[in-house]
Design a protein around this motif. Sequence first.
Motif, PDB file in Angstrom:
ATOM      1  N   ARG A  89       0.771  -1.332   0.095  1.00 48.27           N
ATOM      2  CA  ARG A  89       0.220   0.234  -0.599  1.00 48.27           C
ATOM      3  C   ARG A  89       0.797   1.572   0.075  1.00 48.27           C
ATOM      4  N   LEU A  90       0.718   1.703  -1.014  1.00 50.11           N
ATOM      5  CA  LEU A  90       1.342   3.699  -1.412  1.00 50.11           C
ATOM      6  C   LEU A  90       1.371   4.267   0.314  1.00 50.11           C
ATOM      7  N   PHE A  91       2.224   4.661   1.033  1.00 50.06           N
ATOM      8  CA  PHE A  91       1.736   5.641   2.060  1.00 50.06           C
ATOM      9  C   PHE A  91       2.966   6.818   1.936  1.00 50.06           C
ATOM     10  N   ALA A  92       3.628   7.172   0.852  1.00 48.35           N
ATOM     11  CA  ALA A  92       4.319   7.999   0.848  1.00 48.35           C
ATOM     12  C   ALA A  92       5.156   9.080  -1.217  1.00 48.35           C
ATOM     13  N   VAL A  93       4.740   9.631  -1.262  1.00 45.60           N
ATOM     14  CA  VAL A  93       5.562   9.890  -2.903  1.00 45.60           C
ATOM     15  C   VAL A  93       6.470  11.548  -2.490  1.00 45.60           C
ATOM     16  N   VAL A  94       7.116  11.157  -3.271  1.00 42.51           N
ATOM     17  CA  VAL A  94       8.446  12.520  -2.992  1.00 42.51           C
ATOM     18  C   VAL A  94       8.194  13.643  -4.255  1.00 42.51           C
ATOM     19  N   VAL A  95       7.863  14.312  -4.600  1.00 40.98           N
ATOM     20  CA  VAL A  95       8.549  14.823  -5.899  1.00 40.98           C
ATOM     21  C   VAL A  95       9.417  16.131  -6.023  1.00 40.98           C
ATOM     22  N   HIS A  96       9.961  16.166  -6.667  1.00 46.23           N
ATOM     23  CA  HIS A  96      11.190  16.554  -7.020  1.00 46.23           C
ATOM     24  C   HIS A  96      10.925  17.640  -7.997  1.00 46.23           C
ATOM     25  N   VAL A 107       8.978  17.778  -2.600  1.00 45.34           N
ATOM     26  CA  VAL A 107       7.598  17.626  -1.852  1.00 45.34           C
ATOM     27  C   VAL A 107       7.099  16.697  -1.656  1.00 45.34           C
ATOM     28  N   THR A 108       6.530  16.291  -0.399  1.00 47.48           N
ATOM     29  CA  THR A 108       6.438  15.095  -0.782  1.00 47.48           C
ATOM     30  C   THR A 108       4.901  14.838   0.058  1.00 47.48           C
ATOM     31  N   TYR A 109       4.450  14.083  -0.056  1.00 55.48           N
ATOM     32  CA  TYR A 109       2.355  13.447   0.212  1.00 55.48           C
ATOM     33  C   TYR A 109       3.194  12.354   1.150  1.00 55.48           C
ATOM     34  N   GLY A 115      -4.215   4.964   5.705  1.00 48.27           N
ATOM     35  CA  GLY A 115      -4.654   6.083   4.952  1.00 48.27           C
ATOM     36  C   GLY A 115      -5.021   6.474   4.178  1.00 48.27           C
ATOM     37  N   LYS A 116      -6.014   7.271   4.781  1.00 52.45           N
ATOM     38  CA  LYS A 116      -7.164   7.472   4.298  1.00 52.45           C
ATOM     39  C   LYS A 116      -7.329   8.968   3.760  1.00 52.45           C
ATOM     40  N   ASP A 117      -6.724   9.990   4.985  1.00 45.90           N
ATOM     41  CA  ASP A 117      -5.823  11.328   4.629  1.00 45.90           C
ATOM     42  C   ASP A 117      -4.763  11.307   3.909  1.00 45.90           C
ATOM     43  N   TRP A 118      -4.838  11.875   3.152  1.00 46.92           N
ATOM     44  CA  TRP A 118      -3.165  12.599   2.430  1.00 46.92           C
ATOM     45  C   TRP A 118      -2.648  13.562   2.735  1.00 46.92           C
ATOM     46  N   TRP A 119      -1.814  14.357   2.989  1.00 47.72           N
ATOM     47  CA  TRP A 119      -0.752  15.107   3.253  1.00 47.72           C
ATOM     48  C   TRP A 119      -0.013  15.541   2.274  1.00 47.72           C
TER      49      TRP A 119
END
Length: 197
Positions: A89-96, A107-109, A115-119
């Motif tokens: 299950r995806l729990f974090a995404v880093v964007v450059h 920026v990080t999501y 796992g219901k709310d994303w920040w």
Amino acid sequence: KVGKATKTSKLASIPPILTLHLKRFRYGGSGRAARSASGNNSDNGVSDYVGPSGSAKVEGHVKFQSILDIKPYLTPKLQDTDFKKAICRLFAVVVHSGKNSHSGHYVTYVANMKGKDWWKMDDGKVVRVSLNEVMQAEAYMLFYRVTNHPVATQLREAADAKSAASVRIMDAIKRKDEEARAAEEKKRAQAKSAALA
């Protein structure tokens, strides 16, 4: 004799957190002149700016999934162990954001534990975002939690045991408080009766 060949790689082991690092930078050449001289100015997902070290950003959205089944990528031996279902299950995404590997902004999501709310974490600014925004991000790194990983299971069991122990302790404290209150009430009632007699 030359023939067709296929090369595959399988995972012989996996960690509790699967980290996927996308190749977002291309290396070779130096400065803008290298791009112009090659005549390669087409829109191929590579930015126009080549940094001092020859790095250029590979831009564009790469499709990824919020739930990933990695079983097809495991060795047969690993598939026959605890990973009969290898769901991540995806729990974090880093964007450059930036033009090369030597500059830019990250920026990080991040999803909460359920796992219901994303920040979206952008320096000191934290805002709630939709899953759709996360899935449209130009990911640089993806972090997946392997749901039935033995380490994750051990940690969950340990956390559950601590939680149960905490509940027992809190119940015992509550009982003692109630007993102490009852004893105090009884003492007051006896003192009141003695004073009236």
